[in-house]
Design a protein around this motif. Structure first.
Motif, mmCIF file in Angstrom:
data_model
loop_
_atom_site.group_PDB
_atom_site.id
_atom_site.type_symbol
_atom_site.label_atom_id
_atom_site.label_comp_id
_atom_site.label_asym_id
_atom_site.label_seq_id
_atom_site.Cartn_x
_atom_site.Cartn_y
_atom_site.Cartn_z
ATOM 1 N N THR A 99 0.796 -1.240 0.000
ATOM 2 C CA THR A 99 0.000 0.000 0.000
ATOM 3 C C THR A 99 0.823 1.283 0.000
ATOM 4 O O THR A 99 0.282 2.357 -0.255
ATOM 5 C CB THR A 99 -0.919 0.033 1.227
ATOM 6 O OG1 THR A 99 -0.118 0.126 2.415
ATOM 7 C CG2 THR A 99 -1.795 -1.219 1.300
ATOM 8 N N GLY A 100 2.107 1.172 0.307
ATOM 9 C CA GLY A 100 2.941 2.369 0.352
ATOM 10 C C GLY A 100 2.876 3.120 1.667
ATOM 11 O O GLY A 100 3.436 4.209 1.789
ATOM 12 N N MET A 101 2.214 2.572 2.674
ATOM 13 C CA MET A 101 2.166 3.193 3.995
ATOM 14 C C MET A 101 2.038 2.125 5.071
ATOM 15 O O MET A 101 1.679 0.992 4.776
ATOM 16 C CB MET A 101 1.012 4.200 4.096
ATOM 17 C CG MET A 101 -0.377 3.613 3.939
ATOM 18 S SD MET A 101 -1.687 4.873 4.076
ATOM 19 C CE MET A 101 -1.545 5.630 2.456
ATOM 20 N N THR A 102 2.353 2.497 6.294
ATOM 21 C CA THR A 102 2.251 1.555 7.399
ATOM 22 C C THR A 102 0.777 1.333 7.762
ATOM 23 O O THR A 102 -0.078 2.168 7.430
ATOM 24 C CB THR A 102 2.988 2.068 8.637
ATOM 25 O OG1 THR A 102 2.319 3.240 9.115
ATOM 26 C CG2 THR A 102 4.440 2.381 8.328
ATOM 27 N N PRO A 103 0.467 0.240 8.453
ATOM 28 C CA PRO A 103 -0.915 0.021 8.876
ATOM 29 C C PRO A 103 -1.476 1.167 9.703
ATOM 30 O O PRO A 103 -2.631 1.571 9.523
ATOM 31 C CB PRO A 103 -0.835 -1.272 9.701
ATOM 32 C CG PRO A 103 0.347 -1.990 9.155
ATOM 33 C CD PRO A 103 1.325 -0.922 8.790
#
Length: 322
Positions: free
Chosen positions: A308-312
């Motif tokens: 996704t390109g980001m952390t959870p």
């Protein structure tokens, strides 16, 4: 073959078996369907599971026509996507809509409407399986098709010509419920003839009607089955191959042809589920990673970031900020 079908069809076979005294849960467990899955009839199972269950139901109950009983456990409008076919006014439109919507219930649904010299043929292409499986699945399908026709022509309607893939059985001749119906057994396709004087077209052009094929049938079928069994500790390539009734090598080969791998599909389904949970649940990131089978939270975070390109945590915050 890697095709998937809604769980509701297996449930109906189990309920029809229960009606004649057979334990439905015992029948379902034989094909790796447990009580947890029964909470949602929209779950997808493999074609192989349903076909095996259909044959087992006939053997266990001793009923040659258990498939016909299973098809009448719930009406056609209670079969998920098929409910909306009743938005159509004419029989022709309902049959065409049935052909289109059936693909949402069963990934390899091959129904058709074809013109004949004296009417229309409403049918299904060949069912592949052993003798008992073909008969029971065909009888279930026949029940739904007859219900669709009778929804427009009335409950007293009966076909004058009926082609069945099933081998001849004296008691099957009773299914038409009419002495005027000619039943042909051992045919390559299931077909019901509706004569022209019984059909209202409302200016609809009659043509052969089919549903377009899926360009990645194995990938989509495997993904659907992984989603059903995502929280099952047995989930593996070997387990899924067994559910489809094929070898691990065959399943891997079919996925490779479509440019996919089993591990990639599992990862994708895990990420899809995790994004849904991050948006809609109060579960912590740790709880999500544990429930989805990741070895630790850091492993989940890395996989999520790659996808996704980001952390959870950042993804969850972005959803809250919307």
């Amino acid at each position: 073959m890697t095709a998937v079908v809604k769980l509701r069809y297996a449930i109906n076979f189990a309920l029809a078996s229960e009606a004649v005294g057979y334990d439905p849960l015992n029948l379902l467990r034989k094909v790796n369907i447990d009580e947890r899955l029964l909470e949602n009839p929209e779950h997808l199972i493999s074609e192989h599971q349903l076909w095996t269950l259909a044959g087992e139901a006939a053997t266990a109950t001793g009923k040659f026509d258990i498939g016909f009983d299973a098809g009448s456990v719930s009406s056609v409008q209670d079969h998920g996507a098929l409910e909306s076919l009743f938005n159509q006014k004419t029989l022709y439109e309902r049959m065409v809509t049935f052909c289109e919507l059936a693909k949402l219930e069963y990934s390899r649904a091959d129904f058709f409407v074809r013109p004949a010299w004296n009417g229309l043929l409403f049918g299904r292409k060949s069912i592949v399986g052993n003798r008992e499986q073909v008969r029971q699945v065909e009888l279930y399908v026949l029940q739904l098709m007859l219900q669709t026709i009778k929804s427009a022509l009335g409950e007293s309607w009966s076909p004058k010509t009926l082609n069945l893939q099933s081998d001849h059985h004296p008691d099957l001749e009773m299914l038409a419920n009419s002495p005027d119906c000619k039943i042909r057994f051992g045919r390559p396709e299931t077909k019901i003839l509706i004569e022209f004087n019984e059909i209202a077209f409302d200016s609809v052009t009659v043509s052969n009607t089919f549903v377009h094929s899926d360009s990645q049938p194995t990938t989509h079928a495997v993904g659907a089955l992984i989603q059903t069994y995502l929280f099952d500790p047995r989930l593996s390539l070997a387990f899924v191959a067994r559910l489809f009734g094929v070898s691990e090598r065959q399943l891997q080969r079919d996925l490779q042809i479509e440019g996919e791998s089993f591990s990639n599909i599992v990862s994708r389904e895990r990420i899809r589920t995790s994004t849904e949970w991050l948006r809609t649940s109060n579960m912590s990131v740790y709880e999500i990673s544990k429930n989805l089978g990741y070895s630790n939270q850091a492993h989940f975070a890395r996989a999520f970031s790659r996808a996704t390109g980001m952390t959870p945590s950042k993804f969850r915050k972005s959803c809250l900020d919307l």
